[in-house]
Write an enzyme that holds these catalytic residues in place. Structure first.
Site, mmCIF file in Angstrom:
data_model
loop_
_atom_site.group_PDB
_atom_site.id
_atom_site.type_symbol
_atom_site.label_atom_id
_atom_site.label_comp_id
_atom_site.label_asym_id
_atom_site.label_seq_id
_atom_site.Cartn_x
_atom_site.Cartn_y
_atom_site.Cartn_z
ATOM 1 N N GLY A 182 0.197 5.280 0.065
ATOM 2 C CA GLY A 182 -0.853 6.284 0.162
ATOM 3 C C GLY A 182 -0.792 7.042 1.470
ATOM 4 O O GLY A 182 0.267 7.175 2.089
ATOM 5 N N PHE A 206 0.846 -1.202 0.000
ATOM 6 C CA PHE A 206 0.000 0.000 0.000
ATOM 7 C C PHE A 206 0.872 1.239 0.000
ATOM 8 O O PHE A 206 1.740 1.400 0.862
ATOM 9 C CB PHE A 206 -0.935 0.026 1.210
ATOM 10 C CG PHE A 206 -1.721 1.308 1.310
ATOM 11 C CD1 PHE A 206 -2.806 1.531 0.479
ATOM 12 C CD2 PHE A 206 -1.362 2.306 2.207
ATOM 13 C CE1 PHE A 206 -3.519 2.721 0.541
ATOM 14 C CE2 PHE A 206 -2.064 3.501 2.285
ATOM 15 C CZ PHE A 206 -3.147 3.712 1.446
ATOM 16 N N VAL A 245 3.316 -1.112 4.234
ATOM 17 C CA VAL A 245 2.632 0.185 4.303
ATOM 18 C C VAL A 245 3.639 1.310 4.109
ATOM 19 O O VAL A 245 4.494 1.538 4.964
ATOM 20 C CB VAL A 245 1.914 0.347 5.662
ATOM 21 C CG1 VAL A 245 1.165 1.663 5.702
ATOM 22 C CG2 VAL A 245 0.958 -0.812 5.896
ATOM 23 N N GLU A 246 3.543 1.998 2.982
ATOM 24 C CA GLU A 246 4.418 3.148 2.718
ATOM 25 C C GLU A 246 3.552 4.397 2.713
ATOM 26 O O GLU A 246 2.765 4.617 1.793
ATOM 27 C CB GLU A 246 5.156 2.959 1.381
ATOM 28 C CG GLU A 246 6.319 3.903 1.185
ATOM 29 C CD GLU A 246 5.905 5.308 0.754
ATOM 30 O OE1 GLU A 246 6.086 6.258 1.562
ATOM 31 O OE2 GLU A 246 5.392 5.462 -0.354
ATOM 32 N N LEU A 247 3.713 5.196 3.760
ATOM 33 C CA LEU A 247 2.868 6.377 3.938
ATOM 34 C C LEU A 247 3.675 7.652 3.705
ATOM 35 O O LEU A 247 4.816 7.609 3.267
ATOM 36 C CB LEU A 247 2.257 6.351 5.336
ATOM 37 C CG LEU A 247 1.548 5.056 5.708
ATOM 38 C CD1 LEU A 247 0.991 5.126 7.112
ATOM 39 C CD2 LEU A 247 0.454 4.730 4.706
#
Length: 595
Positions: free
Chosen positions: A279, A277, A300-302
């Site tokens: 976002g 992901f 998870v790359e935020l």
């Protein structure tokens, strides 16, 4: 004269073999050679195209489920896209699962051929790819060249060169007790994986997880953002057409575009083995909660609030270069960059110099659409934002900072472009005297805002850098190796660049952050391995000599066996298949240590 038969037959044989080998290596075909193929570009990127300028810039169409696509820099319609439904997602996953069974049996050489084929296409069509990305996201061609083409080409090159080594079975050390075993870790395909990616780099974000996933032997469902639904189909076809050109099924890569209400069906689907992901943090909470229903792991790359610390000992010769790097770090892709620089933390000796150096440069930046410029208006510096939905919040954060003592040098509000009044432009902004307690120093902006913060010491600079909930990337600039390395050690981040910006990704180091910036890594060896089943395997080292066995009862010792031997037997449980006793006498005894 010497005759041929006078030569040593072994020498003649060796010469013959060497000659055959030479001919083989000189004239053999390259089994991994790239295959040429073609993908027709969208008509909207053809020279002279003009689209209808929409009055209502909304992705939603009244009375329809279609996605209205438009160019954020000009407001021109790019057409409509029919979104995926739960049924079409089921079909896509089923097709991918069927195709992956055969794809998993391919060799690394076959997979490299696909990537080499794709690489050739990207290099030969990079201007078209960049124009498609610009039209759908609003960025400039320079931003697309750096953030879309260059990084994608490097990803392809790295996986082609190092992917097989990264996924080769890896031997692991054992111990004396298990000396008769050997141990390894295998990296095997997971099956069907998924990637839900953001809009800010519509080509790279979509293709990058495809590259890693298919090289690992997986099939992939890649969901692009509805904000860039128009370009997703073209970009996905670059991958599927490369597969077909090399003789494989296009079903290995499935492109999905859907509304958020349907996305949860994908992220909770039991047919998905892993999710990448990319976002925002609020959306990540929904994705992770959804994935937990099927216990699907998520990378998870935020976003981030990336600091750039400028030390006092920055040399005069480096000052101009670093100033330009800071400009690029802030304004690349109009600030819509997860690893963009959001806070410049400067020590006293360089603080005022930066203000003096950067004020005229930031003030002179020209927003616009690089694809719709006249010959007299060719020097566009900064592109559009994907949407104007966050402009009111930005203006409020800037006003709040000014009310608390920050100085607004330029910008600070939305910009109405004289030629493209429907475009989503925010004026390039320079805000100085910002402190860590201000909201603007704590919240991710994702906008073209250069925020300068003063600090009195390296200690305070590190404390300010670590004061936000985010910890994605960071950079530090200076001459003192001691201070540079201290910042590297103590700053909270997943990636740190010394005297440069964002170059860790250009060498495919693991990409990702900690704290509120997510967890897991993609890119590099770690990224490839993250979309694999990490299988631990132990085997008998000498199956003809030694195997594990369950020891006999303690009250049934072998003849002459002492208490120490019985304890060792219980601990080891090893069967020795051979002859000889502890004293070296050949007696035909089979079970010296275990039964």
């Amino acid at each position: 004269m010497e005759r041929l038969q006078d030569y040593n037959p072994l020498l003649l044989y060796a010469v013959g073999v060497a000659t055959l080998c030479l001919f083989y290596f000189l004239f053999r075909g390259d089994s991994e050679k790239a295959v040429p193929y073609n993908v027709a570009p969208p008509e909207q990127v053809m020279s002279g195209w003009k689209g209808e300028v929409l009055q209502d810039l909304s992705m939603k169409v009244s009375g329809s489920s279609s996605i209205q696509c438009y160019a954020p820099a000009t407001g021109e319609s790019l057409g409509r896209v029919n979104p995926s439904t739960t049924s079409s997602i089921d079909r896509a996953i089923a097709k991918a699962a069927d195709a992956q069974i055969q794809w998993a049996q391919t060799t690394f050489a076959e997979r490299r051929k696909v990537l080499k084929t794709m690489l050739r296409f990207v290099l030969e069509n990079q201007e078209t790819i960049a124009r498609v990305a610009c039209l759908d996201s609003g960025k400039t061609m320079v931003d697309a060249s750096l953030g879309e083409i260059l990084v994608t080409v490097e990803k392809l090159r790295w996986v082609i060169a190092h992917g097989e080594d990264s996924l080769r079975n890896e031997s692991r050390p054992g111990n004396l007790l298990m000396a008769y075993k050997w141990h390894e870790v295998m990296w095997q395909p997971l099956g069907v994986v998924a990637a839900c990616v953001s809009w800010n780099y519509p080509f790279h974000n979509l293709i990058s997880p495809v590259i890693a996933s298919i090289f690992a032997g997986n099939a992939i469902i890649v969901k692009g953002s509805e904000n860039t639904a128009w370009s997703s189909s073209y970009f996905a076809s670059i991958a599927t057409s490369a597969l077909v050109a090399c003789g494989h099924s296009s079903d290995i890569v499935q492109s999905v575009v859907c509304w958020p209400s349907v996305a949860e069906y994908l992220t909770s689907h039991p047919g998905i083995a892993h999710i990448t992901f990319i976002g925002s943090r609020p959306v990540a909470h929904h994705v992770c909660a959804s994935a937990s229903k099927a216990l699907t792991p998520v990378c998870v790359e935020l976003g981030g609030k990336d600091p750039a610390i400028v030390l006092d000992d920055l040399s005069n010769s480096d000052f101009h270069r670093v100033s330009s790097i800071l400009m690029r770090g802030v304004f690349q892709s109009a600030g819509q960059n997860c690893i963009g620089i959001e806070r410049i933390i400067a020590l006293p000796n360089v603080y005022n110099r930066l203000i003096e150096q950067l004020t005229p440069r930031i003030t002179a930046l020209r927003p616009g659409s690089i694809l719709n410029t006249s010959p007299d208006d060719a020097s566009i510096d900064i592109g559009a934002c994907i949407s104007d939905a966050g402009f009111s919040r930005l203006e409020s954060l800037i006003a709040d900072a000014v009310a608390q003592g920050a100085r607004l040098i330029c910008g600070g509000k939305r910009y109405v472009h004289p030629q493209h009044p429907k475009g989503h432009f925010f004026a390039p902004t320079f805000l100085v005297d910002v402190t860590a307690s201000m909201k603007i120093a704590q919240e991710e902006l994702f906008a073209p805002v250069f925020t300068l913060m003063r600090t009195s010491s390296v200690d305070e600079a590190i404390a300010i850098a670590n004061s936000t909930p985010y910890a994605l990337g960071a950079s530090v600039y200076g001459s003192s190796n001691h201070d540079l390395e201290r910042v590297v050690r103590e700053v909270h981040a997943g990636m740190v660049a010394v005297n440069d910006f964002a170059v860790t990704y250009m060498v495919q180091l693991p990409f990702g952050g900690v704290k509120g910036s997510g967890y897991g890594r993609f890119a590099g060896q770690e990224g490839l391995r993250s979309v694999c089943n990490q299988k631990a395997v132990t085997r008998d080292r000498w199956p003809w000599l030694a195997k594990t066995s369950i020891p006999g009862p303690m009250d049934l010792p072998l003849k002459g066996e002492g208490a120490g031997q019985r304890a060792w037997k219980m601990a080891c449980g090893v069967v020795w298949v051979g002859y000889g006793d502890l004293r070296g006498k050949v007696t035909g005894v089979k079970n010296l240590i275990g039964l």
